[in-house]
Design an enzyme around this catalytic site. Structure first.
Site, PDB file in Angstrom:
ATOM      1  CB  ILE A 287      -0.973   0.130   1.248  1.00  0.00           C
ATOM      2  CG1 ILE A 287      -1.814  -1.261   1.406  1.00  0.00           C
ATOM      3  CG2 ILE A 287      -1.808   1.336   1.247  1.00  0.00           C
ATOM      4  CD1 ILE A 287      -2.767  -1.320  -0.020  1.00  0.00           C
ATOM      5  CB  SER A 288       1.739   3.290  -2.662  1.00  0.00           C
ATOM      6  OG  SER A 288       2.344   4.512  -3.192  1.00  0.00           O
TER       7      SER A 288
END
Ligand SMILES: *[C@@H]1O[C@H](CO)[C@@H](O)[C@H](O)[C@H]1NC(C)=O
Ligand SMILES: *[C@@H]1O[C@H](CO)[C@@H](O)[C@H](O)[C@H]1NC(C)=O
Ligand SMILES: *[C@@H]1O[C@H](CO)[C@@H](O)[C@H](O)[C@H]1NC(C)=O
Ligand SMILES: *[C@@H]1O[C@H](CO)[C@@H](O)[C@H](O)[C@H]1NC(C)=O
Ligand SMILES: *[C@@H]1O[C@H](CO)[C@@H](O)[C@H](O)[C@H]1NC(C)=O
Length: 739
Positions: A287-288
Site C-alpha cells: 500500500i502506497s
C-alpha cells in the site's frame, strides 16, 4: 478508620470508575545525525541527510492492568523498522533503568516506517550495504530517545479510561476526500489478483481503509492523554530526492494531532506532549501513499504487471515509471495532504471512540528460525521455509522508489546483465535453494552470505500483545493487505473461541515491529514475482509459516498457557564487531576571515504572512551534538514589551527547515527557511541558529542570528522571497484518481 480497601472503593464510586487500566504516556526526540549519513528505506546510497524538516520522536504508551499487575508498552517510533539492534538496545537500557518491569516480552516497538531517517540501525548486512555499514549514532539516538519516552510514560502512569474506535480513511471521515484513493492505493494490484477469487469476493477492495484507534483519557480529570492508531499505508510520500529528516506523512499527522490538543508551538514547542498521538503502520506491504498511481515520463500509464515504461524502440525501463501523490511532483505537498487526511480521519474516529476496550493485558514473544521451519497449513498441507534469498525484482525497487537499474523490471527476468553476474559471483545459489524458492529468480542468495556478518536474520521474533479486545501482532517484515487479513483471521479465531476476546475484537498486523526481514506476500502473490514477492525472502511459504507461528501463539494466549519454548534471542554482532563506513566529523572551522555564527546571507526587512523567509549562517557539523529535545534552528518574536524574545517555532515544526552544507574542507553553512504561517501575528522576528563545533579538538558552543525583520501584511512585496528548495520532479500533476 477507613481501610485502604474501602478508600479504593470510594474512589471507584467517585468516578475513577471505568478505569480498568492505568496508563502512562511519554515522548522523546530520537533524531539521529542530521547530515551526511545515508537515509534508510529507499536503500539509495546517494540519498544523504542534508538537514531536518521535522524531528523524529518515540512515543511510549504503557498499559497496566492493576488487578493482575500486568503491563505492556507500545513504543511508536519515527523510524524505518524495529531492528534487532533497536530491540535489544532498548531492552538492555530498560533492564538497567527500570529493573524487573520491562523486557522484550512486554515491550513492542512500532515503527512508522518513514524512509526519511538516518540509516545504519540494522545488525544485518543487507540493510547496511547502502549506508556503508552500521551507524552507531543513528542507533544510539533511537535507543536513548525510546528509553526516555518509556521512562516518562512510566513516571506518569495513572488511572485512565481506554476506549477503542474504528473507521475508514475515506470521504466519510475526511470530507471531500477523492475516492477510491483517499490516502492510500495498492501499488501491486496485479499481484493481488492472484489471490483466489472466492477470497477476494469477501472484500470490497484490494486495500483496507480501516483505521483502528485507541483513545486514552485521564480517569480523574477527563483530559485526553493520548491516542494511537494503525492505518495501512507506507510513510513514503517523501522520495529519495529529499535529504531532509522527516516523519513523512505519519510524522505530519502526529504533529497535527498533538498540536491540535497541546496548542501552537509558541505556547508549547512541538514534540513535547503532554498529549501524545502515535500513528502506526498496519499491513501496508503493497500500500502506497502515492494515490495518483504510477506514470511514465511521457504521461502514459506504466505497464501494470512489471511497472516499466517502454521507450520508442520498445526497450523497457523501470526507472522511468514513478508513482505520484496528490501533490504531483511536489512531494512536500503530497506529504502534507496524506498526513492531513490521516489526521482528519483519526480525529473523527477519536471524537466518536466510545467502545470500551475491554479488560486485561497479555503478551507473548517467540523466536523462530525461519531458514528451516516445517509446518502444516490448517487444511493439512505441508509447508517449509528456505534460507533467505532475494530475487532480481528486489533490485527493481517499487514505483515508490524505482531503482533506475533498467535491467530489472518487476516480475522481469534479466537474461544477462552486470548485476546478475555480480549477484551470482558472490552467491551462486545451489539447485536446492532454487527449487525451494521457485518461481523466484534468485539474484542474491543471502542465506549463504555470512561475511562480514549475516546478511539477513535466521532466527526472528514474533510478538502478540493484547489490550482488552485489541490484539497487536508484531511481525518482522512487511505483510501485504491479503497476507495481513489471513493472519489476522487466524489469530482471532482461537481467542474468540475461548472467550478471551469478544467476536468483534480487532487484530492489528503491525508491520516491521519485531524485526525486519523483507516482505511477506501470500503464496499466490508470491507466484507473481513483483517487488513484494521477490523480496519475500524465506520462500513461497514465508507467510504460511509466520501465520502458523502466530496462530500457535494465539492458541497459547487463548488458553492462558505457555507450552512451547519461546526460543532464544537472536545473537547479533556487537557494535564493535560491525563495520562503520561513514566517518565522523574531523574538524569544523569558521569561514576564512569570519567567525562561527556570522550571517552569510541575511533576511530582508519585511515580509507578509504566507511568505517564505530564508537566511544562511556560518555554522558547524550537526553530528557534534544531535541536540535531541532541542533544536538547531528556531524563530523568535519580540514580545510587546519590546525587550524580551519568545520562541514561536523550531526545527520540530513543519514550517521551519534546517539545511546543512559543507563549504570547502571544514567550514559549513546552515540555511534556515521559514514558511511564515498565513495567520502569523504581525511583529518583529528573528531567525536563530545554535550548534556545536569541533574546533581545535574541542567541542565549542556556537550561535548566530539574523537581523530583526517585520512580519506585516502591509508589505509591498507580494511574492516569495526565495525560490523553493528544488524538490520539483519531472512532472507536476493535479490529483484525479485513475484506474
Ligand atoms: C529528553 O526529554 C526526556 C523527557 O522529558 C528526558 O527524560 C531526557 O532526559 C531528555 N533528553 C535530552 C538529551 O535532553
Ligand atoms: C464518497 O465517494 C463515493 C464514491 O465516489 C460516493 O459515491 C459518495 O457519494 C461519497 N460520499 C460522500 C459523503 O462524499
Ligand atoms: C468469505 O467469507 C465467508 C463469510 O465470512 C467465510 O465463511 C469464508 O470462509 C470466506 N472465504 C474465504 C475464501 O476467505
Ligand atoms: C492584515 O492583518 C490583520 C491582522 O492580522 C487582518 O485583520 C487584516 O485582515 C489583514 N489584511 C489583509 C489585507 O490581509
Ligand atoms: C529542479 O530539478 C529539475 C529536475 O529534477 C531540473 O530539471 C530543474 O532545472 C531544477 N530547477 C532548478 C531551479 O534548479
Amino acid at each position: 478508620m477507613l481501610s485502604w480497601r474501602m478508600l479504593a472503593k470510594i474512589f471507584v464510586l467517585l468516578g475513577v470508575a471505568g478505569a480498568e487500566y492505568h496508563v502512562g504516556v511519554g515522548i522523546a526526540d530520537v533524531t539521529g545525525p542530521a547530515a551526511e549519513v545515508v537515509m534508510m528505506g529507499y536503500a539509495d546510497q546517494d540519498q544523504r541527510v542534508t538537514g531536518i524538516h521535522m524531528r523524529l520522536h518515540a512515543r511510549a504508551f504503557i498499559f497496566l492492568d492493576p488487578e493482575a499487575n500486568k503491563r505492556m508498552v507500545y513504543v511508536a517510533v519515527d523510524t524505518w523498522a524495529a531492528t534487532e539492534s533497536l530491540i535489544q538496545g532498548l531492552e538492555g537500557r530498560l533492564l538497567m533503568e527500570l529493573p524487573g518491569l520491562y523486557s522484550r516480552h512486554n515491550v513492542i516497538i512500532g515503527p512508522s516506517h518513514t524512509h526519511m531517517g538516518p540509516a545504519g540501525t540494522s545488525p544485518y548486512y543487507l540493510y547496511q550495504v547502502s549506508s556503508f555499514g552500521y551507524v552507531k549514532q543513528s542507533t544510539q539516538a533511537l535507543v536513548d530517545g525510546m528509553t526516555e519516552a518509556v521512562k516518562m510514560a512510566h513516571y506518569n502512569i495513572r488511572p485512565a479510561k481506554v476506549t477503542m474506535g474504528l473507521g475508514p480513511v475515506d470521504n466519510t471521515t475526511v470530507p471531500g476526500c477523492p475516492m477510491p484513493y483517499c490516502a492510500s492505493r495498492n501499488r501491486s494490484p496485479t499481484s493481488y489478483l492472484h489471490n483466489p477469487e472466492e477470497e477476494r469476493a469477501n472484500y470490497s477492495s484490494n486495500m483496507d481503509y480501516d483505521m483502528d484507534l485507541i483513545k486514552i483519557v485521564d480517569a480523574k480529570t477527563g483530559e485526553p492523554m493520548g491516542t494511537m492508531n494503525w492505518f495501512a499505508v507506507h510513510a513514503t510520500s517523501m522520495k529519495s530526492s529529499s535529504g531532509l529528516i522527516s516523519g513523512d506523512n505519519k510524522g505530519y499527522a502526529q504533529y497535527l494531532f498533538e498540536k491540535a490538543i497541546n496548542g501552537p508551538s509558541s505556547v508549547r514547542p512541538a514534540g513535547r506532549g503532554p498529549f501524545i498521538a502515535g500513528f502506526g503502520a498496519g499491513a501496508a506491504g503493497d500500500i502506497s501513499p502515492n494515490t495518483y498511481g504510477s506514470w511514465c515520463q511521457d504521461g502514459k500509464s506504466c505497464e501494470t504487471a512489471q511497472s516499466v515504461c517502454y521507450d520508442h524502440r520498445g526497450k523497457p525501463s523501470n526507472g522511468e515509471c514513478n508513482a505520484y501523490g496528490p501533490g504531483g511532483g511536489d512531494i512536500l505537498h503530497s506529504t502534507k495532504v496524506i498526513g492531513e487526511r490521516q489526521y482528519l480521519a483519526a480525529r473523527h474516529i477519536f471524537d466518536g471512540a466510545d467502545r470500551s476496550i475491554g479488560r486485561g493485558v497479555d503478551y507473548r514473544t517467540r523466536y523462530v528460525d525461519l531458514t528451516q521451519y516445517y509446518f502444516k497449513y490448517e487444511d493439512g498441507r505441508p509447508g517449509r521455509t528456505c534460507p533467505p534469498a532475494m530475487s532480481t525484482t528486489f533490485a527493481a525497487g517499487t514505483t515508490d522508489g524505482p531503482s533506475h537499474v533498467d535491467e530489472f523490471g518487476q516480475n522481469m527476468t534479466p537474461t544477462n546483465g552486470f548485476l546478475r553476474f555480480l549477484g551470482h559471483l558472490i552467491t551462486l545459489p545451489p539447485a536446492e535453494a532454487k527449487s525451494c524458492h521457485a518461481p523466484k529468480d534468485i539474484l542474491l542468495y543471502t542465506g549463504s552470505m555470512k561475511a562480514p556478518y549475516p546478511y539477513m536474520p535466521s532466527r526472528m521474533a514474533f510478538q502478540l500483545l493484547r489490550i482488552g479486545d485489541l490484539i497487536i501482532a508484531g511481525v518482522p517484515g512487511e505483510f501485504t493487505t491479503m497476507a495481513g487479513r489471513r493472519t489476522a483471521k487466524a489469530i482471532k479465531k482461537p481467542l474468540v473461541e475461548k472467550g478471551v476476546v469478544s467476536p468483534d475484537a480487532r487484530v492489528v498486523i503491525n508491520n516491521c515491529a519485531s524485526g525486519y526481514a523483507g516482505y511477506v506476500t501470500t503464496i499466490e502473490e508470491y507466484q507473481h514475482q513483483r517487488y513484494e514477492g521477490g523480496s519475500t525472502a524465506y520462500g513461497p511459504h514465508t507467510h504460511g509459516a509466520m501465520t502458523n507461528i502466530l496462530r500457535e501463539m494465539a492458541e497459547e494466549m487463548a488458553e492462558g498457557k505457555v507450552y512451547r519454548w519461546p526460543g532464544a534471542v537472536p545473537k547479533i554482532p556487537t557494535q564493535d564487531q560491525m563495520m562503520e563506513g561513514q566517518t565522523d566529523v574531523v574538524a569544523d572551522d569558521p569561514p576564512i576571515g569570519g567567525k562561527f555564527g556570522d550571517v552569510k546571507t541575511d533576511v530582508r526587512g519585511m515580509y507578509a504572512p504566507g511568505h517564505r523567509v530564508q537566511a544562511t549562517i556560518w555554522g558547524a557539523h550537526p553530528r557534534n551534538n544531535l541536540r535531541r529535545n532541542s533544536s538547531f534552528v528556531s524563530v523568535w518574536r519580540l514580545k510587546d514589551d519590546g525587550k524580551t524574545w519568545h520562541m514561536v517555532a523550531d526545527d520540530n515544526d513543519w514550517e521551519l527547515r534546517f539545511e546543512w552544507k559543507r563549504v570547502g574542507i571544514s567550514a559549513s553553512t546552515v540555511t534556515i527557511t521559514w514558511e511564515i504561517p498565513k495567520d502569523c501575528p504581525h511583529g518583529s522576528y528573528s531567525l536563530y541558529y545554535s550548534g556545536e563545533a569541533k574546533h581545535r579538538s574541542s567541542i565549542i558552543k556556537i550561535e548566530g542570528h539574523t537581523r530583526t525583520f517585520q512580519v506585516s501584511n502591509k508589505t509591498s512585496y507580494p511574492y516569495y522571497d526565495v525560490p523553493d528548495v528544488n524538490m520539483t520532479e519531472r512532472m507536476r500533476r493535479t490529483e484525479q484518481p485513475t484506474s
